[in-house]
Every structure is written in structure tokens, then in C-alpha cells.
Design a protein around this motif. Structure first.
Motif, PDB file in Angstrom:
ATOM      1  N   THR A   1       0.896  -1.275  -0.122  1.00 24.56           N
ATOM      2  CA  THR A   1      -0.062   0.015   0.159  1.00 24.56           C
ATOM      3  C   THR A   1       1.108   1.262   0.064  1.00 24.56           C
ATOM      4  N   SER A   2       0.228   2.474   0.282  1.00 20.18           N
ATOM      5  CA  SER A   2       1.107   3.576   0.225  1.00 20.18           C
ATOM      6  C   SER A   2       1.833   3.849   1.464  1.00 20.18           C
ATOM      7  N   GLY A   3       1.161   3.009   2.506  1.00 27.21           N
ATOM      8  CA  GLY A   3       2.108   3.235   3.802  1.00 27.21           C
ATOM      9  C   GLY A   3       2.837   1.971   4.154  1.00 27.21           C
ATOM     10  N   GLN A   4       2.741   0.741   3.419  1.00 26.36           N
ATOM     11  CA  GLN A   4       3.607  -0.070   3.858  1.00 26.36           C
ATOM     12  C   GLN A   4       3.983  -1.117   2.637  1.00 26.36           C
ATOM     13  N   PRO A   5       5.252  -1.767   2.656  1.00 24.39           N
ATOM     14  CA  PRO A   5       5.576  -2.765   1.413  1.00 24.39           C
ATOM     15  C   PRO A   5       4.939  -3.844   1.518  1.00 24.39           C
ATOM     16  N   GLY A   6       4.917  -4.730   0.625  1.00 20.27           N
ATOM     17  CA  GLY A   6       4.490  -6.036   0.550  1.00 20.27           C
ATOM     18  C   GLY A   6       5.309  -7.162   0.488  1.00 20.27           C
ATOM     19  N   SER A   7       4.694  -8.322  -0.054  1.00 22.88           N
ATOM     20  CA  SER A   7       5.253  -9.631  -0.073  1.00 22.88           C
ATOM     21  C   SER A   7       5.579 -10.052  -1.204  1.00 22.88           C
ATOM     22  N   LEU A   8       6.640 -10.175  -1.694  1.00 26.83           N
ATOM     23  CA  LEU A   8       7.059 -10.811  -3.310  1.00 26.83           C
ATOM     24  C   LEU A   8       7.116 -12.352  -3.141  1.00 26.83           C
ATOM     25  N   PRO A   9       6.438 -13.242  -3.847  1.00 28.93           N
ATOM     26  CA  PRO A   9       6.473 -14.584  -3.902  1.00 28.93           C
ATOM     27  C   PRO A   9       7.836 -15.071  -4.679  1.00 28.93           C
ATOM     28  N   ASN A  10       8.321 -16.190  -4.635  1.00 33.32           N
ATOM     29  CA  ASN A  10       9.485 -16.742  -5.163  1.00 33.32           C
ATOM     30  C   ASN A  10       9.174 -16.978  -6.953  1.00 33.32           C
ATOM     31  N   THR A  11       9.915 -17.107  -7.715  1.00 29.00           N
ATOM     32  CA  THR A  11       9.461 -17.117  -9.192  1.00 29.00           C
ATOM     33  C   THR A  11       9.120 -18.388  -9.567  1.00 29.00           C
ATOM     34  N   GLU A  12       8.763 -19.487  -8.660  1.00 26.37           N
ATOM     35  CA  GLU A  12       8.147 -20.746  -8.871  1.00 26.37           C
ATOM     36  C   GLU A  12       6.513 -20.268  -8.929  1.00 26.37           C
ATOM     37  N   ASP A  13       6.228 -19.114  -8.180  1.00 27.74           N
ATOM     38  CA  ASP A  13       4.753 -18.836  -7.928  1.00 27.74           C
ATOM     39  C   ASP A  13       4.630 -17.543  -8.765  1.00 27.74           C
ATOM     40  N   LEU A  14       5.691 -16.750  -9.068  1.00 30.68           N
ATOM     41  CA  LEU A  14       5.450 -15.514  -9.701  1.00 30.68           C
ATOM     42  C   LEU A  14       6.950 -15.310 -10.738  1.00 30.68           C
ATOM     43  N   PRO A  15       6.852 -16.201 -11.790  1.00 36.63           N
ATOM     44  CA  PRO A  15       8.046 -16.253 -12.617  1.00 36.63           C
ATOM     45  C   PRO A  15       8.618 -14.886 -13.050  1.00 36.63           C
ATOM     46  N   ALA A  16       8.219 -13.993 -13.161  1.00 38.98           N
ATOM     47  CA  ALA A  16       8.446 -12.888 -14.027  1.00 38.98           C
ATOM     48  C   ALA A  16       8.792 -11.744 -13.068  1.00 38.98           C
TER      49      ALA A  16
END
Length: 697
Positions: free
Chosen positions: A267-282
Motif C-alpha cells: 500500500t502507500s503506507g507499507q511494502p508487500g510480499s514478493l513470492p518466489n519465481t516458482e509462483d511469480l516467474p516474472a
């Protein structure tokens, strides 16, 4: 042969979300490849190869993570496991949720080589809440495959085949964010070109990269292009505003950097969570744009992006950092040429000599090569002579070949020509070089001279059919012909030269003091031998100002008050002066959502003490409109010419002339409708100049 070591270790389908079920289902494990609906990743030692999956809420049991969970045993007491390729020495993290079905259930976690697993821990939980557990495991030497297994120990009611719910299982390496940065286009580029920086973040680790924040310092020698923040691919893709607090990106003006909050849930106030490339290849990709400044001419622009994130697989968050490759852009040399052209008199008579002085200045940032100034004399001017310092002038082509001009250097050409016909004569000088000129608006300057018919100053009567007789004792009245003085001893002149004869050149006085240059021309054939044409012209006082600091014009739009600038000149003595300004202003605005802009900057010359305006005001307009769902950002800038005649009386002695500027808007919304916004507006004093030349006493 060396076996390739995997970069990432991660369970497949750790939360049992695949395949989706309704209620409860007994499905084949991953070894049953002939079955279209099987449980990915997980294997069981049960002879029927069945795994029991529950939907969240079935029989009143909620999932701990996601929408589904598993029961350890389906129809038989068995072990649920996955075999993963591992690298010896790697530290692996595990976490899981466990819950009893009918009461207190106990299970064991076994990790090790297939066939030689070692119990790591036992878990006992009741049927009212999920227990949450974490731990680590270091792969021993020689172990290239590691089994991660769950084994039923006991279950309420005495039936080991019933009970021991599992959910949210993770076993693998820590998150590892890898940044790749590119500059588009590759270059070499020119000053004034736009670079698009694109940064991709991929999580090549096992666990999710939590609290992912990407920052990128705006490179020195560039200027951020307002409205260019965008998440190109990944969670929350789309354009972003420059203002902090609006969305997942903003421009940190104080830190001169751009900031992106990335990943799921950002969000504008907090960063998020980035899955690994098996779940989010790009992974996720962001971009922003900059304009190459003059200061980067002939150099290179290089910078890297940085990401900060956390590994939350252990009991406490572990802060981690990733740095991108260096993106490098070569910039070709640039030279800003400025031309100033002046005539010693703006009104002359037929037969008089007009002297033009052309100055070309290289304002940098680099050396200008192959500098040429084209100044073709009009047909009603007869070329007499030219002196270039440096370079030579070819009257046939009108080209002054200057050559190379260092940054900050100036070259001057003096042109003498005789006016042959009455009427206005406009003469233009234009400078070019091999390098791109970042501000071409000041490459050309022009002067208009008014040529009048010569008055009758001949003391002799008009010649008749008889031969012309000399006039005895001619009395020369200088008033209608020139500004020279008549004395008892004759006509007073500082210095004279008869055209076509040897003798001293017209007198020049050094520095910026004025002088009178006098040329005495011989009589034409058939005229009285005593009749000479005497011409005089003023070598005027001149000067210039600029560059000066920029001025923010945004406040002037709301308070409707002219902003004073530091661009001013002081006219040093009584006389009439021509004041000319080359003024640069800019408006940057975003046109959005079927909106429009109708904004303009206006500049004017004012007498600093008397506050009266001099000459005409000049404006530069930003006027655009869009259709629905269309959005673009545009900056309107460029030179605006100003000029005016200023008289300094003997009583005044001197006079100071200043440039003022204002930003205004017209129509609905004071110039902004729909979703349109204005980012900036400046009087760009760093790109503005003001010059003056004295044209008469």
C-alpha cells in the motif's frame, strides 16, 4: 561430472490449495500422474496413494492458511512427505500449522536423506486452535536430496488414521531478491533526450520476500520527468503518482530518489510480499524516466537500484538487501551557442556605412567544433570589410567560419557595409556546430536598420549644363546631416579616413566607453570636387546579464502577483537603449480523465524604480485535452523573446530594468479540468539572458 546445485529450495503446494475441493475429498498423491485430479508435490507411503484434503469450514474447522488443509492420514497410517534437491551446507527454514481433530493429536517431523530421516520435533495440539511452529535445518555433507516428512504418532480416540491436521507448511531456502536494471534506449544519447529506467525484482529464493521496498537515486546530471512512475508488471501494476501517500510509489524530492512499495498487499503506507519465481516467474517490474541535463554532455550517466526486504521464516525478521547491476548511458557532447547581433545605428541614410557586430558565445557544457555563423547581407547593403576574431568571413556565401570554440569562449565578427537603397533592412545571423545545441532558441539573432533618403547637405547649387564651378568658402551646417560640431576653425571630427586612400582606420576607444567613428567618402564622378560625404556612427555602450537562479512560479497562480527575478541590467548613463531578453519558462502538467489544461506563463520588462512596464508582454501556453481513460504528461518550455526601448534622462543618470514573471490559468478550474494536475512551473533563469545596447544619446 558435477551435479548442478539448485538455487532455490521450496515445497510445492505447501498449503494444500491444489486441487480445489468442496467439503472433504480423498485424492491421489503426486505419484499418480495418470490421474487428472491429484495433489501436486505431496507423496504418501499409504498403499492406496490417497491424501485427504479439507475445505476451510468443513465440519466447523477453519483453515490456518489459505482455503484448504490436509489430514495427515487418509485411510491408512502413513507418512506424508516431499523429496527435494538440496545443496550440502545450505540452511533451510521450516514452518507449519498443526491441529488435533477429535482432541489431543501428536505427530512427528522427520527430515533427512530418503531412508535415513531423523526426527526433528514432535507436536501435540488440541482441536480448538491451530499450533504454529518454526525451525531450521542445515543440510549435512553429501546429502543432495532431502526428505521433509510428517508421521502420525497418536490421535485422540486411539485411531492413528484419524486426526493430525496440517496447513501452511513451508520448507526451503530464505528469500533471495535479484534486481536487474536497464536504461532505455541504450545510447549514446543527446542532452535533452529522455531515459527510461526499468528495474525488475525477482525472488530466486524459497520463502517470500517480505516488506519489499525498492529505491533508486535519480542519477546526477539528469532531471526526473514528473508523472513517469509506473509498476509495469506484477502486483498493483499501473501508473503511480509522484506524491507520497497516494499509492505504492512516490518521488522523494529531499532525497532525490524514487521509492516503490512492491509485492502482494503493498500500500502507500507499507511494502508487500514478493513470492518466489516458482509462483511469480516474472517477478515485478517498475520504471521511471529522466531527462538528460546539459551538465551530462560528453560524459556518462551511471547508477544502481537497491531493494530492502525481510526474511520472516525464522523467529525474528532478518533484514536483507539487494543491489542491481549498474545501468550506464553514454552522452554525446553538447554545446549551447548563443548569438547576439547589434548595429551601431538603427537609423541611417543612403550612402552611410552600417557596422554590425556579431558575437557568438559557447555556454557549454562542452567544446563546440566546426562552428559556423551564417550572416548573408541583404541586397541593399554593399559589403565593405569584415574582421573575425577568430575566423574569416566570406561575403559571397555569408559564412563566418569560426572553427572550434571552447566552453565559455566568445568569438566576434565586425561587418562594414554601405546602405544603397532606402527602406527597412533586416539582417540575421545564425550559428551552428557539429554538436547538438540543447537550447537552439538563442542560435539566431536579427537586427533591423531603417535606411532613409539622404538630406540635401550640398552648399553648392545643383550643377547645370555648364561645367561645375567650385564653391567659394563653403559653409557646412552639420545639423541636418550629422551630429558633429562646427567650430571657428571648421568641422570638428575625432579622426577621419577617405575611402580608397591610405590612412588611419576609424578610431576605437578600449573597454566599454563610447566613441565616434567617422568616415569621409570621396565625391562621385561629376560632383563638385569640394563635396564630401561625412558619416559618423556611435560605438555604443552595451552589456548583458544571466544566467541567474530559477524562480518557482506556482505561488503566482494563486496569489496573482508578479514574481521578481534576479535577471536585470543597469543602463549606465543617459541615452536611448534597446533592451532585449531571451527568457525561458516551463510548465509541467498531467492531463487526465477527459480533462484539459489552459495555463500560461507571462514575462515582462519593468523599470525597477518606477515600476512602469517596458515594451510588450510575452506568453508561453500549456493547452491540451484528453478523452476519458486517457492520461499523459507534458512539459511546455522554450525561449520567449522580450524587447523594449528605454530612455535614461540626465536627471535619472542610470536606470535598472528587471524581468518579472507570472503563471496564470483560464476557464474552469483556473486552467485545470477533469483529473488534470500541475506539477511544476518555473522561470528558468539558468537558461535566460538579458542584453542592452545604447542606440543614441
Amino acid at each position: 561430472m558435477t551435479t548442478p546445485t539448485p538455487l532455490r529450495v521450496s515445497l510445492v503446494n505447501g498449503s494444500f490449495e491444489e486441487p480445489p475441493v468442496t467439503g472433504v475429498e480423498f485424492l491421489p498423491d503426486a505419484s499418480q500422474t495418470q490421474e487428472p485430479r491429484r495433489v501436486p508435490g505431496w507423496l504418501t507411503t499409504a498403499t492406496d496413494h490417497r491424501i485427504e484434503l479439507w475445505r476451510s469450514g468443513f465440519n466447523g474447522v477453519p483453515a490456518a492458511h489459505g482455503a484448504q488443509f490436509a489430514e495427515l492420514n487418509a485411510h491408512q497410517v502413513s507418512t506424508l512427505y516431499q523429496d527435494l534437491p538440496t545443496t550440502p551446507g545450505t540452511r533451510l527454514y521450516w514452518r507449519l500449522y498443526h491441529r488435533g481433530r477429535l482432541g489431543q493429536d501428536t505427530m512427528a517431523l522427520d527430515i533427512g536423506a530418503p531412508g535415513a530421516v531423523v526426527e526433528q520435533r514432535r507436536f501435540t495440539d488440541g482441536n480448538t486452535a491451530w499450533g504454529y511452529y518454526t525451525g531450521t535445518y542445515t543440510v549435512p555433507a553429501g546429502q543432495n536430496t532431502t526428505r521433509f516428512a510428517f508421521r502420525s504418532v497418536s490421535a485422540a480416540g486411539g485411531n492413528q488414521g484419524v486426526g493430525n491436521f496440517l496447513d501452511g507448511v513451508f520448507f526451503g531456502t530464505a528469500p533471495q531478491v535479484v534486481l536487474t536494471k536497464s536504461a532505455i534506449p541504450e545510447g549514446p544519447l543527446e542532452v535533452g533526450d529522455v531515459i527510461t529506467y526499468r528495474i525488475t525484482a525477482r525472488n530466486e529464493g524459497g520463502g517470500a520476500a517480505e516488506a519489499l521496498t525498492l529505491t533508486d537515486a535519480i542519477p546526477a546530471g539528469t532531471t526526473y520527468l514528473p508523472g513517469s512512475l509506473r509498476i509495469v508488471e506484477g502486483p498493483n501494476a499501473g501508473p503511480k503518482t509522484d506524491q507520497a501517500g497516494d499509492d505504492q510509489a512516490y518521488v522523494d524530492a529531499q532525497g532525490d530518489r524514487v521509492v516503490f512499495h512492491l509485492g502482494n498487499g503493498a500500500t502507500s503506507g507499507q511494502p508487500g510480499s514478493l513470492p518466489n519465481t516458482e509462483d511469480l516467474p516474472a517477478g515485478t517490474t517498475v520504471e521511471y524516466r529522466v531527462t538528460i541535463d546539459e551538465a551530462s554532455g560528453g560524459g556518462r550517466i551511471a547508477n544502481t537500484a537497491t531493494a530492502t526486504y525481510e526474511n520472516r521464516l525464522g523467529p525474528t525478521p532478518e533484514p536483507l538487501t539487494a543491489t542491481s547491476n549498474e545501468a550506464v548511458t553514454e552522452v554525446r557532447p553538447a554545446s549551447n551557442l548563443a548569438v547576439l547581433k547589434a548595429a551601431d545605428a538603427t537609423t541611417v541614410t543612403v550612402g552611410q556605412v552600417v557596422t554590425y557586430r556579431i558575437t557568438v558565445r559557447n555556454d557549454g557544457p562542452n567544446q563546440a567544433t566546426g562552428v559556423t555563423v551564417t550572416d548573408q547581407l541583404p541586397g541593399d547593403l554593399a559589403f565593405l570589410s569584415a574582421t573575425g576574431s577568430p575566423g574569416t568571413y566570406d561575403p559571397a556565401t555569408g559564412q563566418w567560419t569560426v572553427g572550434d570554440l571552447a566552453s565559455g569562449a566568445t568569438a566576434t565578427l565586425t561587418l562594414h557595409a554601405k546602405a544603397t537603397e532606402a527602406g527597412p533592412l533586416t539582417n540575421t545571423a545564425t550559428a551552428t556546430a557539429n554538436e547538438r545545441d540543447p537550447r537552439p532558441g538563442d542560435n539566431t539573432d536579427a537586427v533591423t536598420v531603417c535606411v532613409e533618403r539622404a538630406p540635401s547637405c550640398d552648399p553648392c547649387p545643383p550643377p547645370g549644363p555648364a561645367p561645375c564651378n567650385p564653391c567659394p568658402d563653403p559653409a557646412i551646417d552639420p545639423a541636418p546631416c550629422n551630429a558633429l560640431a562646427s567650430t571657428a576653425s571648421g568641422l570638428l571630427v575625432p579622426q577621419t579616413r577617405v575611402t580608397g586612400t591610405s590612412g588611419p582606420a576609424p578610431r576605437r576607444i578600449a573597454d566599454d566607453r563610447q566613441s565616434i567613428d567617422v568616415v569621409v567618402n570621396p565625391p562621385d564622378a561629376g560632383d563638385c570636387p569640394q563635396t564630401y560625404t561625412i558619416e559618423a556612427y556611435l560605438t555604443p555602450r552595451r552589456g548583458q546579464a544571466g544566467p541567474v537562479p530559477d524562480v518557482n512560479l506556482l505561488p503566482t497562480r494563486t496569489n496573482d502577483t508578479w514574481a521578481d527575478t534576479d535577471l536585470r541590467v543597469t543602463l549606465p548613463e543617459p541615452g536611448v537603449y534597446l533592451v532585449v531578453g531571451d527568457i525561458d519558462t516551463q510548465i509541467c502538467a498531467t492531463v487526465d480523465d477527459a480533462g484539459s489544461t489552459n495555463l500560461w506563463t507571462t514575462v515582462r520588462l519593468v523599470n525597477e524604480t518606477g515600476a512602469e512596464e517596458i515594451g510588450r508582454r510575452q506568453s508561453a501556453q500549456h493547452q491540451f485535452s484528453t478523452s476519458p481513460t486517457t492520461r499523459f504528461q507534458h512539459c511546455t518550455s522554450g525561449p520567449t523573446p522580450l524587447s523594449g526601448l528605454v530612455t535614461v534622462t540626465p536627471a535619472q543618470g542610470t536606470k535598472t530594468v528587471r524581468v518579472q514573471a507570472i503563471l496564470q490559468g483560464g476557464g474552469p478550474g483556473n486552467g485545470l479540468t477533469g483529473g488534470s494536475t500541475i506539477q511544476s512551473s518555473e522561470f528558468r533563469g539558468s537558461r535566460s539572458h538579458l542584453t542592452y545596447v545604447k542606440i543614441s544619446d
